[in-house]
Enzyme design. Structure first.
Site, PDB file in Angstrom:
ATOM      1  N   PHE A  42      41.239  41.977 -39.700  1.00  0.00           N
ATOM      2  CA  PHE A  42      40.600  41.758 -41.000  1.00  0.00           C
ATOM      3  C   PHE A  42      41.297  40.588 -41.669  1.00  0.00           C
ATOM      4  O   PHE A  42      42.514  40.592 -41.817  1.00  0.00           O
ATOM      5  CB  PHE A  42      40.694  42.998 -41.895  1.00  0.00           C
ATOM      6  CG  PHE A  42      40.034  42.782 -43.229  1.00  0.00           C
ATOM      7  CD1 PHE A  42      38.666  42.945 -43.369  1.00  0.00           C
ATOM      8  CD2 PHE A  42      40.769  42.390 -44.346  1.00  0.00           C
ATOM      9  CE1 PHE A  42      38.037  42.716 -44.593  1.00  0.00           C
ATOM     10  CE2 PHE A  42      40.148  42.162 -45.571  1.00  0.00           C
ATOM     11  CZ  PHE A  42      38.785  42.332 -45.690  1.00  0.00           C
ATOM     12  N   ASP A  63      48.595  36.250 -40.254  1.00  0.00           N
ATOM     13  CA  ASP A  63      48.051  36.789 -41.501  1.00  0.00           C
ATOM     14  C   ASP A  63      48.966  37.925 -41.942  1.00  0.00           C
ATOM     15  O   ASP A  63      48.905  39.033 -41.410  1.00  0.00           O
ATOM     16  CB  ASP A  63      46.613  37.276 -41.282  1.00  0.00           C
ATOM     17  CG  ASP A  63      46.015  37.890 -42.551  1.00  0.00           C
ATOM     18  OD1 ASP A  63      46.780  38.188 -43.487  1.00  0.00           O
ATOM     19  OD2 ASP A  63      44.782  38.078 -42.585  1.00  0.00           O
ATOM     20  N   LYS A  68      48.717  39.878 -51.137  1.00  0.00           N
ATOM     21  CA  LYS A  68      48.722  41.155 -51.856  1.00  0.00           C
ATOM     22  C   LYS A  68      49.939  41.393 -52.780  1.00  0.00           C
ATOM     23  O   LYS A  68      49.774  41.386 -53.981  1.00  0.00           O
ATOM     24  CB  LYS A  68      48.499  42.314 -50.888  1.00  0.00           C
ATOM     25  CG  LYS A  68      47.047  42.318 -50.386  1.00  0.00           C
ATOM     26  CD  LYS A  68      46.725  43.526 -49.555  1.00  0.00           C
ATOM     27  CE  LYS A  68      45.239  43.702 -49.367  1.00  0.00           C
ATOM     28  NZ  LYS A  68      44.660  43.044 -48.185  1.00  0.00           N
TER      29      LYS A  68
HETATM   30  C1  LIG Z   1      43.478  42.152 -47.946  1.00  0.00           C
HETATM   31  C2  LIG Z   1      43.570  41.285 -46.770  1.00  0.00           C
HETATM   32  C3  LIG Z   1      42.950  40.026 -46.735  1.00  0.00           C
HETATM   33  C4  LIG Z   1      42.073  39.529 -47.857  1.00  0.00           C
HETATM   34  O1  LIG Z   1      42.755  39.371 -49.050  1.00  0.00           O
HETATM   35  P1  LIG Z   1      41.938  39.319 -50.441  1.00  0.00           P
HETATM   36  O2  LIG Z   1      43.012  39.081 -51.461  1.00  0.00           O
HETATM   37  O3  LIG Z   1      41.230  40.612 -50.582  1.00  0.00           O
HETATM   38  O4  LIG Z   1      41.000  38.190 -50.352  1.00  0.00           O
HETATM   39  C5  LIG Z   1      43.143  39.239 -45.622  1.00  0.00           C
HETATM   40  N1  LIG Z   1      43.899  39.662 -44.587  1.00  0.00           N
HETATM   41  C6  LIG Z   1      44.505  40.866 -44.581  1.00  0.00           C
HETATM   42  C7  LIG Z   1      45.344  41.263 -43.421  1.00  0.00           C
HETATM   43  C8  LIG Z   1      44.339  41.726 -45.651  1.00  0.00           C
HETATM   44  O5  LIG Z   1      44.900  42.947 -45.627  1.00  0.00           O
END
Ligand SMILES: *Cc1c(COP(=O)(O)O)cnc(C)c1O
Length: 398
Positions: A139, A224, A255
């Site tokens: 994700f 990521d 986050k």
């Molecule tokens: C939450 C998340 C995103 C997206 O971040 P947003 O601030 O919601 O745009 C991307 N990658 C990972 C692994 C995430 O947990």
């Protein structure tokens, strides 16, 4: 339900996009690891805003600093300098082992920027070099670029066609990874611990192979770390968890970075950052004075909390394993530090609702994985309380 809660819910039903399936509670305030709803009920918060409220709620140091900075300067655009962007970038360089940062407002924007780095990097070598390798069950966010590398059909289906040239491989499948790589590969993107994909860690061998193949094919390794980074695994970044460390070229974070003030960052080594030349990328909000100053304070607090994250996270893991031993429907307990998941033999949705009724906020991801992302200030006592509730719910499962 109380009338004011009902009014809130009715207004949203009428005027807000109906994309979220919210739980029917209206949160009004928080303190430490607890949230309170409009009807005065108290909840132990083991979701922490999906990993955002890493300092819990109303952390005194952040309250003081936000008061002070908001009365001084919130934002002044990237046309001018502010006093906090440089120091924050320096701090991120020190803790990441990389060199330069670009500040964003969210995770998906950090991923978009990382993808632009990958495209510019590849283009500078050959117009054919634009493929991105990503993982199944990953994700990376909801914008079209980030969605293009998100390996879960449920998020993508309504928006096809997405970016061309993306190849998905199963996590931890070294043979599939080798087969996907070629000189057309511009970048490989991974979450060292998949979050939405069910708290699923990459093996050291797989991550090391990704690094080796990226080097062999002149591709970038993009980590990521939006969910698994910035202290949550008990080290600053999940790629630092194994020895030797597997250094990415580009890291996306967001986050917990400013503990609730919207902020993300791309952190890159010199060679990847150099792919973005003057004028090639930008943002209006990113890197404002308030957000950067808060993030600096958050990183100071995390430096103090890392040992506690390891200790309390380790304790929580042991306690969850103990529950797994007692209940055969628990297939596996996974994760590190304060990023833990319990994989069940059935969907976890009802347990999330039952936990809420008992005053514990948890969340379920990938259908069957109870996900725990408590604030970094959580204590063994809070864990005991959560375990007591989960244990009670588990013993009622038929
Ligand atoms: C939450 C998340 C995103 C997206 O971040 P947003 O601030 O919601 O745009 C991307 N990658 C990972 C692994 C995430 O947990």
């Amino acid at each position: 339900m109380d009338a004011s809660a009902q009014t809130t819910i009715d207004l949203e039903r009428e005027y807000v996009f109906q994309n979220y399936a919210r739980y029917p509670i209206v949160i009004t305030r928080g303190k430490g690891c607890h949230l309170y709803d409009v009807e005065g009920r108290k909840y132990l918060d083991f979701v922490s805003g999906i990993g955002v409220n890493a300092m819990g709620h109303a952390h005194p140091r952040l309250v003081k600093l936000i008061r002070e900075q908001s009365a001084t300067l919130i934002h002044n655009s990237n046309l001018y300098y502010n006093q906090y962007q440089g120091p924050l970038a320096k701090r991120l360089a020190e803790i990441s082992g990389l060199q330069r940062s670009f500040f964003t407002n969210s995770g998906t924007e950090a991923m978009e920027g990382a993808l632009k780095i990958a495209r510019a990097w590849g283009n500078a070598i050959s117009p054919e070099k634009f493929e991105i390798i990503a993982l199944e069950n990953s994700f990376h966010g909801r914008t079209l670029g980030a969605l293009s590398i998100t390996g879960q059909a449920k998020y993508r289906a309504d928006f096809e066609p997405l970016l061309p040239g993306v190849r998905f491989v199963p996590a931890n499948d070294i043979a599939a990874l080798e087969a996907a790589f070629s000189d057309r590969t511009a970048a490989i993107v991974l979450e060292m611990i998949q979050g939405e994909g069910g708290i699923f860690p990459m093996t050291h061998e797989f991550a090391a192979k990704a690094r080796e193949l990226a080097d062999r094919h002149q591709a970038l390794l993009i980590a990521d770390e939006i969910q698994c980074g910035v202290g949550r695994p008990g080290v600053y970044f999940a790629y630092q968890r194994t020895v030797p460390v597997i250094m990415p070229d580009v890291v996306a974070v967001a986050k917990p970075l400013a503990a609730g003030i919207p902020m993300g960052a791309i952190i890159a080594n010199e060679k990847a950052a150099a792919a973005i030349k003057p004028g090639m990328h930008g943002t209006t909000f990113g890197g404002g004075a308030l957000a950067c100053r808060v993030a600096l304070e958050v990183l100071d607090i995390i430096a103090e909390l890392l040992p506690a994250i390891q200790r309390v996270g380790g304790y929580f893991h042991v306690e969850l394993n103990e529950l797994a031993r007692k209940h055969s429907f628990v297939k596996e307990v996974r994760g590190f530090g304060l990023m833990l998941g319990v994989d069940l033999a059935f969907p976890g949705k009802q347990l999330v609702l039952d936990a809420m009724a008992e005053g514990l906020l948890i969340n379920c991801t990938h259908e069957t994985v109870l996900r725990f992302l408590p604030p970094y200030i959580v204590t063994e006592k809070d864990v005991d309380q959560a375990i007591k509730i989960i244990g009670k719910l588990f013993s009622k499962v038929k």
